[in-house]
Design a protein around this motif. Structure first.
Motif, PDB file in Angstrom:
ATOM      1  N   ILE A  55       7.848  -4.768  -2.516  1.00 39.21           N
ATOM      2  CA  ILE A  55       8.119  -3.340  -2.426  1.00 39.21           C
ATOM      3  C   ILE A  55       7.148  -2.699  -1.439  1.00 39.21           C
ATOM      4  O   ILE A  55       5.931  -2.824  -1.590  1.00 39.21           O
ATOM      5  N   GLY A  56       7.715  -2.045  -0.419  1.00 43.30           N
ATOM      6  CA  GLY A  56       6.863  -1.399   0.579  1.00 43.30           C
ATOM      7  C   GLY A  56       6.360  -2.352   1.651  1.00 43.30           C
ATOM      8  O   GLY A  56       5.277  -2.148   2.210  1.00 43.30           O
ATOM      9  N   TYR A  57       7.196  -3.329   1.960  1.00 48.77           N
ATOM     10  CA  TYR A  57       6.842  -4.320   2.989  1.00 48.77           C
ATOM     11  C   TYR A  57       6.440  -3.589   4.271  1.00 48.77           C
ATOM     12  O   TYR A  57       7.217  -2.812   4.823  1.00 48.77           O
ATOM     13  N   PRO A  58       5.215  -3.821   4.743  1.00 45.96           N
ATOM     14  CA  PRO A  58       4.755  -3.069   5.912  1.00 45.96           C
ATOM     15  C   PRO A  58       5.365  -3.607   7.202  1.00 45.96           C
ATOM     16  O   PRO A  58       5.611  -4.807   7.318  1.00 45.96           O
ATOM     17  N   SER A  59       5.642  -2.738   8.142  1.00 42.32           N
ATOM     18  CA  SER A  59       6.204  -3.174   9.424  1.00 42.32           C
ATOM     19  C   SER A  59       5.844  -2.161  10.488  1.00 42.32           C
ATOM     20  O   SER A  59       5.588  -0.987  10.197  1.00 42.32           O
ATOM     21  N   ALA A  60       5.848  -2.620  11.710  1.00 45.43           N
ATOM     22  CA  ALA A  60       5.538  -1.741  12.837  1.00 45.43           C
ATOM     23  C   ALA A  60       6.556  -0.612  12.936  1.00 45.43           C
ATOM     24  O   ALA A  60       6.221   0.529  13.233  1.00 45.43           O
ATOM     25  N   LEU A  61       7.825  -0.933  12.657  1.00 44.15           N
ATOM     26  CA  LEU A  61       8.866   0.093  12.753  1.00 44.15           C
ATOM     27  C   LEU A  61       8.682   1.182  11.700  1.00 44.15           C
ATOM     28  O   LEU A  61       9.057   2.331  11.906  1.00 44.15           O
ATOM     29  N   ALA A  62       8.137   0.828  10.559  1.00 43.39           N
ATOM     30  CA  ALA A  62       7.902   1.831   9.520  1.00 43.39           C
ATOM     31  C   ALA A  62       6.737   2.742   9.899  1.00 43.39           C
ATOM     32  O   ALA A  62       6.724   3.926   9.544  1.00 43.39           O
ATOM     33  N   GLY A  63       5.805   2.190  10.621  1.00 46.77           N
ATOM     34  CA  GLY A  63       4.627   2.982  10.988  1.00 46.77           C
ATOM     35  C   GLY A  63       3.927   3.482   9.739  1.00 46.77           C
ATOM     36  O   GLY A  63       3.716   2.733   8.788  1.00 46.77           O
ATOM     37  N   ASP A  64       3.582   4.753   9.734  1.00 50.33           N
ATOM     38  CA  ASP A  64       2.871   5.330   8.585  1.00 50.33           C
ATOM     39  C   ASP A  64       3.802   5.848   7.498  1.00 50.33           C
ATOM     40  O   ASP A  64       3.348   6.349   6.475  1.00 50.33           O
ATOM     41  N   ARG A  65       5.091   5.766   7.719  1.00 52.66           N
ATOM     42  CA  ARG A  65       6.028   6.326   6.744  1.00 52.66           C
ATOM     43  C   ARG A  65       5.991   5.528   5.439  1.00 52.66           C
ATOM     44  O   ARG A  65       6.117   4.311   5.435  1.00 52.66           O
ATOM     45  N   PRO A  66       5.889   6.208   4.305  1.00 54.23           N
ATOM     46  CA  PRO A  66       5.861   5.501   3.026  1.00 54.23           C
ATOM     47  C   PRO A  66       7.271   5.105   2.580  1.00 54.23           C
ATOM     48  O   PRO A  66       8.270   5.579   3.125  1.00 54.23           O
ATOM     49  N   LEU A  67       7.314   4.245   1.605  1.00 54.12           N
ATOM     50  CA  LEU A  67       8.542   4.028   0.849  1.00 54.12           C
ATOM     51  C   LEU A  67       8.496   4.963  -0.351  1.00 54.12           C
ATOM     52  O   LEU A  67       7.570   4.864  -1.174  1.00 54.12           O
ATOM     53  N   VAL A  68       9.481   5.858  -0.438  1.00 55.28           N
ATOM     54  CA  VAL A  68       9.532   6.807  -1.546  1.00 55.28           C
ATOM     55  C   VAL A  68      10.742   6.480  -2.414  1.00 55.28           C
ATOM     56  O   VAL A  68      11.880   6.488  -1.928  1.00 55.28           O
ATOM     57  N   ILE A  69      10.487   6.178  -3.671  1.00 52.84           N
ATOM     58  CA  ILE A  69      11.557   5.836  -4.607  1.00 52.84           C
ATOM     59  C   ILE A  69      11.555   6.856  -5.730  1.00 52.84           C
ATOM     60  O   ILE A  69      10.527   7.073  -6.381  1.00 52.84           O
ATOM     61  N   GLY A  70      12.716   7.479  -5.965  1.00 54.31           N
ATOM     62  CA  GLY A  70      12.811   8.531  -6.959  1.00 54.31           C
ATOM     63  C   GLY A  70      12.643   8.012  -8.381  1.00 54.31           C
ATOM     64  O   GLY A  70      12.672   6.803  -8.643  1.00 54.31           O
ATOM     65  N   ALA A  71      12.516   8.957  -9.284  1.00 49.92           N
ATOM     66  CA  ALA A  71      12.285   8.616 -10.689  1.00 49.92           C
ATOM     67  C   ALA A  71      13.485   7.922 -11.311  1.00 49.92           C
ATOM     68  O   ALA A  71      14.614   8.021 -10.827  1.00 49.92           O
ATOM     69  N   ASP A  77       0.797  -1.227   0.000  1.00 52.91           N
ATOM     70  CA  ASP A  77       0.000   0.000   0.000  1.00 52.91           C
ATOM     71  C   ASP A  77       0.834   1.284   0.000  1.00 52.91           C
ATOM     72  O   ASP A  77       0.595   2.192  -0.782  1.00 52.91           O
ATOM     73  N   ASN A  78       1.759   1.348   0.927  1.00 48.41           N
ATOM     74  CA  ASN A  78       2.331   2.637   1.292  1.00 48.41           C
ATOM     75  C   ASN A  78       3.612   2.959   0.545  1.00 48.41           C
ATOM     76  O   ASN A  78       4.688   3.092   1.144  1.00 48.41           O
ATOM     77  N   VAL A  79       3.501   3.065  -0.777  1.00 49.44           N
ATOM     78  CA  VAL A  79       4.672   3.348  -1.600  1.00 49.44           C
ATOM     79  C   VAL A  79       4.372   4.475  -2.577  1.00 49.44           C
ATOM     80  O   VAL A  79       3.225   4.682  -2.984  1.00 49.44           O
ATOM     81  N   ASP A  80       5.420   5.172  -2.937  1.00 44.64           N
ATOM     82  CA  ASP A  80       5.329   6.297  -3.873  1.00 44.64           C
ATOM     83  C   ASP A  80       6.518   6.163  -4.824  1.00 44.64           C
ATOM     84  O   ASP A  80       7.652   6.478  -4.455  1.00 44.64           O
ATOM     85  N   ILE A  81       6.262   5.651  -6.009  1.00 46.76           N
ATOM     86  CA  ILE A  81       7.326   5.289  -6.945  1.00 46.76           C
ATOM     87  C   ILE A  81       7.382   6.294  -8.085  1.00 46.76           C
ATOM     88  O   ILE A  81       6.372   6.545  -8.745  1.00 46.76           O
ATOM     89  N   GLY A  82       8.582   6.846  -8.334  1.00 47.03           N
ATOM     90  CA  GLY A  82       8.743   7.899  -9.330  1.00 47.03           C
ATOM     91  C   GLY A  82       8.620   7.402 -10.769  1.00 47.03           C
ATOM     92  O   GLY A  82       8.673   6.196 -11.042  1.00 47.03           O
ATOM     93  N   ASP A  83       8.505   8.356 -11.668  1.00 48.88           N
ATOM     94  CA  ASP A  83       8.309   8.071 -13.093  1.00 48.88           C
ATOM     95  C   ASP A  83       9.430   7.202 -13.664  1.00 48.88           C
ATOM     96  O   ASP A  83      10.595   7.308 -13.266  1.00 48.88           O
ATOM     97  N   ASN A  84       9.062   6.409 -14.638  1.00 47.49           N
ATOM     98  CA  ASN A  84      10.024   5.635 -15.439  1.00 47.49           C
ATOM     99  C   ASN A  84      10.820   4.611 -14.636  1.00 47.49           C
ATOM    100  O   ASN A  84      11.889   4.175 -15.059  1.00 47.49           O
ATOM    101  N   THR A  85      10.311   4.262 -13.487  1.00 56.34           N
ATOM    102  CA  THR A  85      11.008   3.282 -12.647  1.00 56.34           C
ATOM    103  C   THR A  85      10.627   1.862 -13.064  1.00 56.34           C
ATOM    104  O   THR A  85       9.490   1.593 -13.438  1.00 56.34           O
TER     105      THR A  85
END
Lengths: 246, 246, 246
Positions: A44-60, A28-36
């Protein structure tokens, strides 16, 4: 662009022209940049308690090769490029054009600068601070616990342009200076001065980096390595680097 | 013989009786010999610019265990057998009956002889030359760059029947002699004479291999190891080996 | 609870509330306890000649993270928890609440006590005996062959509460005493006395563990580590541990 066998959450934010390979999972919690490109068998974006609400952000313009696993809660600049079977945990914050070799294991809660290269099977402990243009080679471990097991974490610091050669352990809290070289199979227990070579277990001062000669027949200095090695860096970056000594 | 979930290119050349497991991918430019088994979650013939038009050629009667990745552009003789999660890059040329343990990482552009055994998690740098009947143990690294990072590559050479024990680094350009033994946790910075034992960091001469006694109660010499260890080799090969000392 | 893409043998015995993730394979000869989660891309109960008819038995309330491979023929107590890409071969017998980090490689035919923690990328050779509450850190290898290659196997023994730090090799047959600490990047060639610190290659006695101070500002002893570190253990266990020194 999404393979029919891939499992992609409708909540995931995918940029334009993103490709997802066969048998990969995007949470759910991922934000993947263009052309990736995310290749096959990834998670990708494996959820975990330590991550909390923080997304996985991957640049373009990123390439994540097959069988890699990225947890939620980390951020990568543009042009990340990985080998296969990379593992990245929560709280990793990296600059642009990071390269992670096959089997790298980033434990999270660390910072990594721009244009860093980790070769295969590098282990980055929590609280590590890695500068810009750093090179780390296979089976290097950046540690953090001065008396394991404990809850005291003292991260290492690796300075800009430093190179840490294969099978080296850097002990907790140690600072490896900019433009330095740590020889292979070393155990680094104290700070390394900038532009010096250390080696051994425990690692000791061997010489200044300028004393190392390039074995290409020219006998010019091998360091700073920016004078002779520019593969994979954009011209906009290397334009500012020193020309090789004549 | 091809699992319905597998993705196999119609351009791939598959011999008779080839099996492809679930969730595996076989790309275009591969030529797989008869009776070969590719298990689950593999990626075979991964295309790359470095491979160019070169195919991945895998000899007959091969077993590639699950989660392994082979790039295009390499060639293997018959009876290759791998563990899980092996990675093999472009330009690897290997003889018959190579065994690659789980998590081995072959960087490509290397040559490997016949009947070689790599245990788990062996890292073979580019330009390495590995002889016949060689044994390499976990977390050994064959390096190639004398002043990383650079474009100067000096491959290691490992002689026939040599054994390199766990957690050892062999420095660039070093030649490890035939029938020699490198002790565990060594850093080998200079050539190793045939039939000798070296160890330490840097590795030093310890004794001739013939001085090592076999700890099986007989007290006979442990080397050449061909006098007592034949598991996994065909009789046609071991028939020519020395009988054990009486 | 079984993902539609998973391949689960009808012969596999699954307890109540077991979850199997996408692209995972569960073979015939497994017995999985209640409330266990097998994540994606796993292979569970991999059949092998060495396993024979022995099942893979996994205790209740277990979590096996993605891309892990367990062979048939091993037994685990309740609350096993793994990272990603773990490999476990035949004949492993482990107690309750074992934690196996990402990329751990257990070669089988070994015994492991209760509440043991292996960090990432630990390699456990056959015939190893690991006690209770042991900690082993990344890239540690427990070896077994005194003159490789051979058929003589001499397993290591790691005592209760011992900690073996990163990039250490323990040579065949060596006994690491209870409550001891092996420093990082060591090669342990002889037995380690209980409650002592050893380090180096070859590892030598450095001090008694009680001399190590906890770097949390209190200056109290860091060992026994049970006086200050209890994360992840149940209260029923830690209730019996020493209180921290005042």
């Amino acid at each position: 662009m999404i393979h029919p066998s891939a499992i992609v959450s409708p909540k995931a934010k995918l940029g334009a022209n993103v490709k997802i390979g066969p048998f990969s999972i995007v949470h759910d919690n991922v934000d993947i940049g263009d052309n990736t490109v995310i290749e096959s068998h990834c998670e990708i974006g494996y959820p975990s308690a330590l991550a909390g609400d923080r997304p996985l952000v991957i640049g373009a313009n990123t390439l994540i090769r097959s069988h890699s696993i990225f947890y939620a809660g980390s951020t990568f600049g543009e042009r990340l490029m990985t080998g296969h079977r990379v593992t990245v945990r929560e709280g990793t914050v990296a600059g642009v054009n990071l390269q992670l070799g096959t089997l790298c294991d980033l434990q999270g809660d660390c910072t990594i600068g721009d244009y860093v290269r980790f070769h295969s099977n590098v282990h980055i402990g929590k609280m590590s601070k890695v500068g810009n243009f750093v090179w780390i080679f296979p089976y290097v471990v950046l540690t953090n616990d001065p008396h394991p097991p404990s809850s005291v974490l003292q991260g290492c610091e690796i300075g800009d342009f430093a190179a840490v050669a294969t099978m080296t352990v850097v002990l907790p809290g140690v600072k490896v200076g900019a433009h330095s070289l740590v020889a292979a199979h070393s155990m680094v227990g104290k700070d390394v001065a900038p532009s010096t070579v250390v080696g051994g277990a425990p690692a000791k001062y061997l010489c200044d980096t300028v004393k190392i000669k390039l074995k290409d027949g020219t006998d010019r200095p091998a360091y700073p390595w920016t004078t002779h090695f520019r593969r994979g860096y954009p011209d906009s970056v290397t334009a500012g680097w020193d020309a090789p000594a004549e």
